[in-house]
Enzyme design. Structure first.
Site, PDB file in Angstrom:
ATOM      1  N   LEU A  48      40.016  31.747  42.477  1.00 22.95           N
ATOM      2  CA  LEU A  48      41.417  31.356  42.625  1.00 22.95           C
ATOM      3  C   LEU A  48      42.267  32.544  42.220  1.00 22.95           C
ATOM      4  O   LEU A  48      42.042  33.150  41.163  1.00 22.95           O
ATOM      5  CB  LEU A  48      41.748  30.179  41.693  1.00 22.95           C
ATOM      6  N   ASP A  49      43.262  32.892  43.029  1.00 18.93           N
ATOM      7  CA  ASP A  49      44.159  33.995  42.689  1.00 18.93           C
ATOM      8  C   ASP A  49      44.838  33.720  41.349  1.00 18.93           C
ATOM      9  O   ASP A  49      45.078  32.558  40.989  1.00 18.93           O
ATOM     10  CB  ASP A  49      45.239  34.160  43.762  1.00 18.93           C
ATOM     11  N   PRO A  50      45.199  34.775  40.611  1.00 19.32           N
ATOM     12  CA  PRO A  50      45.900  34.565  39.336  1.00 19.32           C
ATOM     13  C   PRO A  50      47.167  33.719  39.470  1.00 19.32           C
ATOM     14  O   PRO A  50      47.488  32.929  38.586  1.00 19.32           O
ATOM     15  CB  PRO A  50      46.233  35.997  38.880  1.00 19.32           C
ATOM     16  N   ALA A  52      47.621  31.301  41.455  1.00 16.89           N
ATOM     17  CA  ALA A  52      47.275  29.936  41.851  1.00 16.89           C
ATOM     18  C   ALA A  52      46.774  29.179  40.633  1.00 16.89           C
ATOM     19  O   ALA A  52      46.216  29.759  39.696  1.00 16.89           O
ATOM     20  CB  ALA A  52      46.196  29.957  42.928  1.00 16.89           C
TER      21      ALA A  52
END
Length: 309
Positions: A48-50, A52
Site C-alpha cells: 500500500l502506498d504511504p 494510502a
C-alpha cells in the site's frame, strides 16, 4: 565448524490484518509489526502506498509461505479523485504536470465507467514498482527519466461512483491483482478532459480477509504499556488469524498423524474411498487444524509441495 545461527525472535505463525495508517510505508509497517510481536519472520501481501490507508495483511513466521495466495486475491478500494490537476505520481505526493479549469458532471463520470469494467488495458504509473530493464520504474522516475511502461491487462470486477461534487468524485472498485488505482484516476481525468489524481485512497478488502478483521496500528502500539512481556505478547497474539485462513479458496484435506509424518518427510499419501477429494493442482492438508502442507491432488495421491512445521 561454526554452528548455524539461531533465528532471532519467536517462532510464531499467523496473519495480522493491519489497518495501515496514512503516511506510513508498507515496509515500515512490517518492520514495526515484526518488532512488536518479536517474530522471527514477517512479510506483507501487497504494497500500500504511504499516502494510502487500510488493509495490509502481514504474515508472521510460516504464514509467509502463504503470501502468494493472498497476493493473487481480489481487492476492494475506496478512493477520491481530485479534478483539475494531473501529477507526476498520480497522487498528492507528485508535482503538478497538467492543469484544467474543466470539471465533469455526474452524468459524464457515469458515462465513462463501463470503459473501465471487465478486462482492461492499463499503463502503470511512472512512480511504480514495475521493473524496466531490471530497474524499478520509481527509481528511474526519481532520476528524472520519462520511461515507456507497456500497458498490461488487469481485471476490474466492479466500479461504482459513490458520490461527486464540483471538484472531486468518490469511487469504490473491486479489482484483481496488479491493478493501479492511481492509473484509474489519471485515465479518468484524461477521458473527461479535466485531468485528475488520487486525493484519498483506502483498501477495505484483500481476499479472503474481511474488513472487520482489520486492527489499527494504534491499538497494537498501545499494548506496549503492558509491562509484563509474556502478558503483552499474549495480548498481541490474540489478534493473529490462523495461517490456514489464507488458503480458504483451496480444497482442504484433513490427515491422520501417520499421514502427516509421511507428508512432512516429503512423501505423498494415497487417498482412497468414495470420499477421496477430486484432483486439484493445489490443496492444503491439516492435522487437527494445524497446517501440514500445501500440495497437489493427482492420480489418487496428495503430493506435498510446501511443508509446514
Amino acid at each position: 565448524m561454526s554452528k548455524p545461527r539461531k533465528p532471532k525472535g519467536r517462532p510464531i505463525s499467523g496473519w495480522l490484518i493491519l489497518d495501515k495508517p496514512f503516511d506510513f510505508g508498507s515496509t515500515e509497517a512490517v518492520s514495526k509489526i515484526k518488532w512488536l510481536f518479536k517474530a522471527q519472520k514477517a512479510g506483507h501481501a501487497g504494497t500500500l502506498d504511504p499516502l494510502a490507508s487500510g488493509m495490509l495483511p502481514i504474515a508472521l513466521g510460516d504464514a509467509t509461505k502463504t503470501v502468494p495466495y493472498v497476493m493473487d486475491g481480489r481487492k476492494i478500494y475506496e478512493f477520491a479523485v481530485a479534478w483539475g490537476e494531473e501529477r507526476s505520481t498520480d497522487d498528492l505526493e507528485g508535482e503538478v504536470t497538467q492543469t484544467s479549469d474543466a470539471r465533469p458532471d455526474e452524468a459524464a463520470i457515469l458515462a465513462i465507467l463501463p470503459r473501465y469494467t471487465g478486462t482492461i488495458e492499463q499503463i502503470p504509473p511512472q512512480f511504480s514498482a514495475i521493473k524496466i530493464a531490471g530497474e524499478r520504474a520509481y527509481d528511474l522516475a526519481r532520476e528524472g527519466e520519462t520511461i515507456e511502461i507497456p500497458a498490461r491487462e488487469v481485471e476490474i470486477h466492479r466500479l461504482t461512483l459513490l458520490r461527486a461534487d464540483k471538484d472531486r468524485a468518490w469511487f469504490e472498485v473491486e479489482c484483481g491483482k496488479g491493478t493501479y488505482v492511481r492509473s484509474l484516476a489519471r485515465d479518468f481525468g484524461r477521458d473527461l478532459g479535466c485531468y485528475g489524481h488520487i486525493a484519498e485512497l483506502r483498501r477495505t478488502y484483500v481476499a479472503p480477509f474481511d474488513e472487520d478483521k482489520m486492527v489499527p496500528l494504534a491499538t497494537l502500539v498501545a499494548l506496549e504499556e503492558i509491562e509484563d512481556q509474556d502478558e503483552r505478547l499474549a495480548a498481541l497474539d490474540a489478534y493473529l488469524i490462523d495461517t490456514t485462513e489464507a488458503l480458504s479458496q483451496l480444497p482442504h484435506l484433513a490427515v491422520t498423524d501417520d499421514q502427516a509424518r509421511r507428508i512432512r518427510s516429503g512423501n505423498p499419501i494415497i487417498l482412497r474411498g468414495r470420499d477421496a477429494p477430486l484432483p486439484a493442482p493445489e490443496a492444503y492438508a491439516t492435522l487437527k487444524g494445524d497446517l501440514v502442507a500445501i500440495g497437489a491432488i493427482e492420480e489418487g495421491e496428495f503430493r506435498p509441495k510446501r511443508v509446514f512445521g
